[in-house]
Motif scaffolding. Structure first.
Motif, PDB file in Angstrom:
ATOM      1  N   SER A  24       0.661  -1.281  -0.125  1.00 38.14           N
ATOM      2  CA  SER A  24       0.098  -0.065   0.101  1.00 38.14           C
ATOM      3  C   SER A  24       0.785   1.352  -0.005  1.00 38.14           C
ATOM      4  CB  SER A  24      -1.007   0.073   1.130  1.00 38.14           C
ATOM      5  OG  SER A  24      -0.134  -0.192   2.356  1.00 38.14           O
ATOM      6  N   SER A  25       1.997   1.151   0.656  1.00 35.75           N
ATOM      7  CA  SER A  25       2.860   2.416   0.690  1.00 35.75           C
ATOM      8  C   SER A  25       3.607   2.623  -0.847  1.00 35.75           C
ATOM      9  CB  SER A  25       4.004   2.211   1.531  1.00 35.75           C
ATOM     10  OG  SER A  25       3.853   1.999   2.897  1.00 35.75           O
ATOM     11  N   LYS A  26       3.883   1.697  -1.435  1.00 37.43           N
ATOM     12  CA  LYS A  26       4.204   1.776  -2.805  1.00 37.43           C
ATOM     13  C   LYS A  26       3.351   2.427  -3.761  1.00 37.43           C
ATOM     14  CE  LYS A  26       8.286  -1.149  -2.352  1.00 37.43           C
ATOM     15  NZ  LYS A  26       8.836  -2.619  -2.800  1.00 37.43           N
ATOM     16  N   ILE A  27       1.895   1.749  -3.626  1.00 36.30           N
ATOM     17  CA  ILE A  27       0.802   2.330  -4.405  1.00 36.30           C
ATOM     18  C   ILE A  27       0.513   3.835  -4.027  1.00 36.30           C
ATOM     19  CG2 ILE A  27      -1.820   2.337  -4.660  1.00 36.30           C
ATOM     20  CD1 ILE A  27      -1.630  -0.478  -4.051  1.00 36.30           C
ATOM     21  N   ALA A  28       0.859   4.167  -2.676  1.00 40.10           N
ATOM     22  CA  ALA A  28       0.555   5.841  -2.454  1.00 40.10           C
ATOM     23  C   ALA A  28       1.784   6.586  -3.128  1.00 40.10           C
ATOM     24  CB  ALA A  28       0.749   5.877  -0.914  1.00 40.10           C
ATOM     25  N   ALA A  29       3.216   5.821  -3.264  1.00 41.93           N
ATOM     26  CA  ALA A  29       4.367   6.358  -3.737  1.00 41.93           C
ATOM     27  C   ALA A  29       3.853   6.643  -5.342  1.00 41.93           C
ATOM     28  CB  ALA A  29       5.535   5.576  -3.807  1.00 41.93           C
ATOM     29  N   PRO A 161       6.651  20.514  -0.571  1.00 41.17           N
ATOM     30  CA  PRO A 161       6.031  19.910  -1.877  1.00 41.17           C
ATOM     31  C   PRO A 161       6.709  18.526  -1.940  1.00 41.17           C
ATOM     32  CG  PRO A 161       6.645  22.159  -2.160  1.00 41.17           C
ATOM     33  CD  PRO A 161       7.166  21.756  -1.068  1.00 41.17           C
ATOM     34  N   VAL A 162       5.649  17.734  -2.508  1.00 45.43           N
ATOM     35  CA  VAL A 162       5.877  16.348  -2.987  1.00 45.43           C
ATOM     36  C   VAL A 162       7.104  16.083  -3.845  1.00 45.43           C
ATOM     37  CG1 VAL A 162       5.000  13.941  -3.394  1.00 45.43           C
ATOM     38  CG2 VAL A 162       3.681  15.563  -2.242  1.00 45.43           C
ATOM     39  N   GLU A 163       8.018  15.568  -3.437  1.00 48.81           N
ATOM     40  CA  GLU A 163       9.082  15.269  -4.647  1.00 48.81           C
ATOM     41  C   GLU A 163       8.553  13.844  -5.422  1.00 48.81           C
ATOM     42  OE1 GLU A 163      12.775  14.423  -2.467  1.00 48.81           O
ATOM     43  OE2 GLU A 163      12.762  16.156  -1.568  1.00 48.81           O
ATOM     44  N   GLN A 164       8.704  13.917  -6.712  1.00 50.32           N
ATOM     45  CA  GLN A 164       8.777  12.837  -7.630  1.00 50.32           C
ATOM     46  C   GLN A 164       9.512  11.424  -7.212  1.00 50.32           C
ATOM     47  OE1 GLN A 164       6.486  12.643 -10.290  1.00 50.32           O
ATOM     48  NE2 GLN A 164       5.914  14.783  -9.500  1.00 50.32           N
ATOM     49  N   VAL A 165       8.630  10.330  -7.004  1.00 43.76           N
ATOM     50  CA  VAL A 165       9.057   9.349  -6.529  1.00 43.76           C
ATOM     51  C   VAL A 165       9.686   8.420  -7.711  1.00 43.76           C
ATOM     52  CG1 VAL A 165       8.942   7.199  -5.080  1.00 43.76           C
ATOM     53  CG2 VAL A 165       7.911   9.427  -4.422  1.00 43.76           C
ATOM     54  N   ASP A 166      10.601   7.892  -7.479  1.00 42.79           N
ATOM     55  CA  ASP A 166      11.060   6.754  -8.574  1.00 42.79           C
ATOM     56  C   ASP A 166      10.444   5.438  -8.424  1.00 42.79           C
ATOM     57  OD1 ASP A 166      12.476   5.418 -10.466  1.00 42.79           O
ATOM     58  OD2 ASP A 166      14.301   4.778  -9.431  1.00 42.79           O
ATOM     59  N   SER A 167       9.349   5.315  -9.466  1.00 43.09           N
ATOM     60  CA  SER A 167       8.577   4.323  -9.428  1.00 43.09           C
ATOM     61  C   SER A 167       8.949   3.039 -10.290  1.00 43.09           C
ATOM     62  CB  SER A 167       7.000   4.758  -9.612  1.00 43.09           C
ATOM     63  OG  SER A 167       6.884   5.251 -10.867  1.00 43.09           O
ATOM     64  N   SER A 168      10.034   3.038 -10.719  1.00 45.73           N
ATOM     65  CA  SER A 168      10.613   2.009 -11.478  1.00 45.73           C
ATOM     66  C   SER A 168      10.441   0.743 -10.803  1.00 45.73           C
ATOM     67  CB  SER A 168      11.927   2.440 -12.122  1.00 45.73           C
ATOM     68  OG  SER A 168      12.792   2.381 -10.992  1.00 45.73           O
ATOM     69  N   GLY A 169       9.806  -0.275 -11.807  1.00 41.60           N
ATOM     70  CA  GLY A 169       9.662  -1.476 -10.881  1.00 41.60           C
ATOM     71  C   GLY A 169       8.341  -1.865 -10.285  1.00 41.60           C
ATOM     72  N   ASN A 170       7.726  -0.687  -9.777  1.00 42.54           N
ATOM     73  CA  ASN A 170       6.633  -0.616  -9.110  1.00 42.54           C
ATOM     74  C   ASN A 170       5.250  -0.757 -10.050  1.00 42.54           C
ATOM     75  OD1 ASN A 170       8.309  -0.543  -6.741  1.00 42.54           O
ATOM     76  ND2 ASN A 170       7.710   1.663  -6.359  1.00 42.54           N
ATOM     77  N   THR A 171       4.917  -1.625 -10.658  1.00 37.95           N
ATOM     78  CA  THR A 171       3.732  -1.830 -11.410  1.00 37.95           C
ATOM     79  C   THR A 171       2.548  -1.952 -10.552  1.00 37.95           C
ATOM     80  OG1 THR A 171       4.114  -4.358 -11.519  1.00 37.95           O
ATOM     81  CG2 THR A 171       5.142  -3.054 -13.048  1.00 37.95           C
ATOM     82  N   GLY A 173      -0.260  -3.645 -10.856  1.00 37.82           N
ATOM     83  CA  GLY A 173      -0.803  -5.033 -10.730  1.00 37.82           C
ATOM     84  C   GLY A 173       0.182  -5.523  -9.594  1.00 37.82           C
ATOM     85  N   LYS A 174       1.301  -5.576  -9.607  1.00 36.25           N
ATOM     86  CA  LYS A 174       2.091  -6.114  -8.592  1.00 36.25           C
ATOM     87  C   LYS A 174       1.947  -5.646  -7.300  1.00 36.25           C
ATOM     88  CE  LYS A 174       7.048  -6.629  -7.454  1.00 36.25           C
ATOM     89  NZ  LYS A 174       8.572  -6.068  -7.408  1.00 36.25           N
ATOM     90  N   GLN A 175       1.958  -4.422  -7.169  1.00 43.51           N
ATOM     91  CA  GLN A 175       1.516  -3.819  -5.878  1.00 43.51           C
ATOM     92  C   GLN A 175       0.217  -3.948  -5.226  1.00 43.51           C
ATOM     93  OE1 GLN A 175       4.172  -3.124  -4.298  1.00 43.51           O
ATOM     94  NE2 GLN A 175       5.442  -2.870  -6.202  1.00 43.51           N
ATOM     95  N   ILE A 176      -0.708  -4.066  -5.921  1.00 43.51           N
ATOM     96  CA  ILE A 176      -2.338  -4.472  -5.724  1.00 43.51           C
ATOM     97  C   ILE A 176      -2.111  -6.036  -5.185  1.00 43.51           C
ATOM     98  CG2 ILE A 176      -4.521  -4.906  -6.480  1.00 43.51           C
ATOM     99  CD1 ILE A 176      -4.079  -2.316  -8.368  1.00 43.51           C
ATOM    100  N   MET A 181      -2.931  -9.778  -0.960  1.00 41.36           N
ATOM    101  CA  MET A 181      -2.256 -10.922  -0.306  1.00 41.36           C
ATOM    102  C   MET A 181      -2.036 -10.798   1.297  1.00 41.36           C
ATOM    103  SD  MET A 181      -2.441 -13.498  -2.466  1.00 41.36           S
ATOM    104  CE  MET A 181      -1.452 -14.725  -1.462  1.00 41.36           C
ATOM    105  N   GLY A 182      -1.148  -9.636   1.528  1.00 38.76           N
ATOM    106  CA  GLY A 182      -1.081  -9.293   2.717  1.00 38.76           C
ATOM    107  C   GLY A 182      -2.309  -8.887   3.643  1.00 38.76           C
ATOM    108  N   LEU A 183      -3.453  -8.520   3.041  1.00 43.14           N
ATOM    109  CA  LEU A 183      -4.657  -8.534   3.745  1.00 43.14           C
ATOM    110  C   LEU A 183      -5.425  -9.890   3.807  1.00 43.14           C
ATOM    111  CD1 LEU A 183      -6.577  -6.661   5.006  1.00 43.14           C
ATOM    112  CD2 LEU A 183      -7.640  -6.482   2.757  1.00 43.14           C
ATOM    113  N   ALA A 184      -5.279 -10.818   2.962  1.00 43.94           N
ATOM    114  CA  ALA A 184      -5.630 -12.081   3.297  1.00 43.94           C
ATOM    115  C   ALA A 184      -4.924 -12.702   4.237  1.00 43.94           C
ATOM    116  CB  ALA A 184      -5.683 -12.825   1.843  1.00 43.94           C
ATOM    117  N   ALA A 185      -3.617 -12.841   4.476  1.00 44.95           N
ATOM    118  CA  ALA A 185      -2.873 -13.287   5.418  1.00 44.95           C
ATOM    119  C   ALA A 185      -3.018 -12.687   6.850  1.00 44.95           C
ATOM    120  CB  ALA A 185      -1.526 -13.038   5.345  1.00 44.95           C
TER     121      ALA A 185
END
Length: 318
Positions: A24-29, A161-171, A173-176, A181-185
């Motif tokens: 969820s933190s990476k989704i926020a990023a 002001p929010v700095e632009q976050v490097d979101s490379s590799g943070n797709t 679908g992967k983060q969702i 899965m974390g919530l299910a666990a």
């Protein structure tokens, strides 16, 4: 086998909370949300999600003592042992906003809970119950707290002001997927913890209240402990203390609020002393914060020692 299931349940809670917070933190990023908003909402919710699931499951399964004991026990554990151990590792600097608003808000939450469980004394009823209407009041308090958090975040965003976050590799679908899965666990682990801990309580002659205040409370508070120690080791003391204070407010207003809306919670008379202890320990934390503007090693040892004394007392009481 019951003990094994309990350990598996705690493991699922801890790992589930970790993945839930990470995803969820990476989704926020990816959405470019301010870091302070991530910390005050997503991380706080993620580390408190085991308490939420366990208390809700306990309420649904007709174990109100576990639901209430889990929240009160977790809050006491957070204020004493989590803050204590963290302060011993690295002195915790206390922000002015935390002293003036957040810790007093924690006291308000604790006082509101004490009033709501005092039906016999205040209304001359035969039993003490947190009713659905009182649960709705707690949830309204939670909405007010969330409004305060968003105002803090808005102010922070204007000033920094929010700095632009490097979101490379943070797709997306992967983060969702990681978040779900974390919530299910967390949900599955919470179910295992409630069912196995109540079985252990009956087999050992322990009350459900004691199990909620000790085994369940400590187990569901492990994410807060790990998060705060990690923050202290990184010398991010404001995050360590802020997370605990925010988590305690979340536990009372949201978790007990939603649990009692699902089903009214009958209150064990023994819990009055525990709620009083929780209030006194929060006052002690406020005193330390106002006096030194930090929680140092000495104060940390006092808080950790207070938990050991409290633990001895409730075991003898059982």
């Amino acid at each position: 086998m019951t003990y094994i299931l309990l350990i598996i349940g705690f493991g699922l809670l801890i790992f589930g909370a970790n993945y839930f917070v990470d995803g969820s933190s990476k989704i926020a990023a990816l959405l470019n949300v301010p870091p302070i908003l991530i910390g005050l909402t997503i991380v706080a919710f993620g580390t408190s999600s085991p308490e939420a699931i366990v208390s809700i499951m306990a309420a649904l399964q007709g174990s109100p003592d576990v639901a209430i004991g889990n929240v009160v026990g977790s809050n006491i554990f957070n204020v004493t042992l989590v803050i204590g151990i963290t302060a011993i590792i690295y002195s915790l600097k206390v922000e002015d906003e935390t002293i003036r608003k957040e810790i007093p808000f924690t006291l308000l939450a604790s006082a509101a809970l004490l009033i709501m469980i005092s039906d016999t004394a205040l209304q001359s009823t035969s039993s003490n119950v947190i009713t659905r209407s009182e649960g709705l009041v707690l949830l309204l308090f939670f909405v007010v707290f969330m409004y305060y958090i968003f105002e803090v975040a808005r102010k922070s965003r204007n000033e920094n002001p929010v700095e632009q976050v490097d979101s490379s590799g943070n797709t997306w679908g992967k983060q969702i997927f990681i978040t779900i899965m974390g919530l299910a666990a967390i949900i599955f682990g919470g179910n295992l913890v409630v069912s196995s801990s109540t079985d252990i309580a009956y087999s050992l002659g322990m009350s459900e209240t004691l199990v909620g205040l000790t085994i369940v409370a400590v187990g569901t508070s492990l994410p807060e402990l790990v998060t705060s120690i990690s923050a202290a080791l990184k010398k991010q003391s404001e995050i360590a203390l802020g997370n605990i204070v925010g988590s305690n407010i979340f536990n009372i207003f949201f978790i007990l609020g939603i649990s009692s809306v699902i089903t009214p919670l009958t209150v064990d008379n023994k819990i009055f002393i525990d709620v009083t202890v929780m209030i006194l320990l929060t006052v002690l934390l406020l005193f330390f914060s106002r006096t030194h503007f930090k929680v140092g090693k000495y104060e940390g040892m006092i808080l950790a020692g207070a938990y050991i004394l409290y633990l001895i007392y409730i075991i003898i009481r059982n």
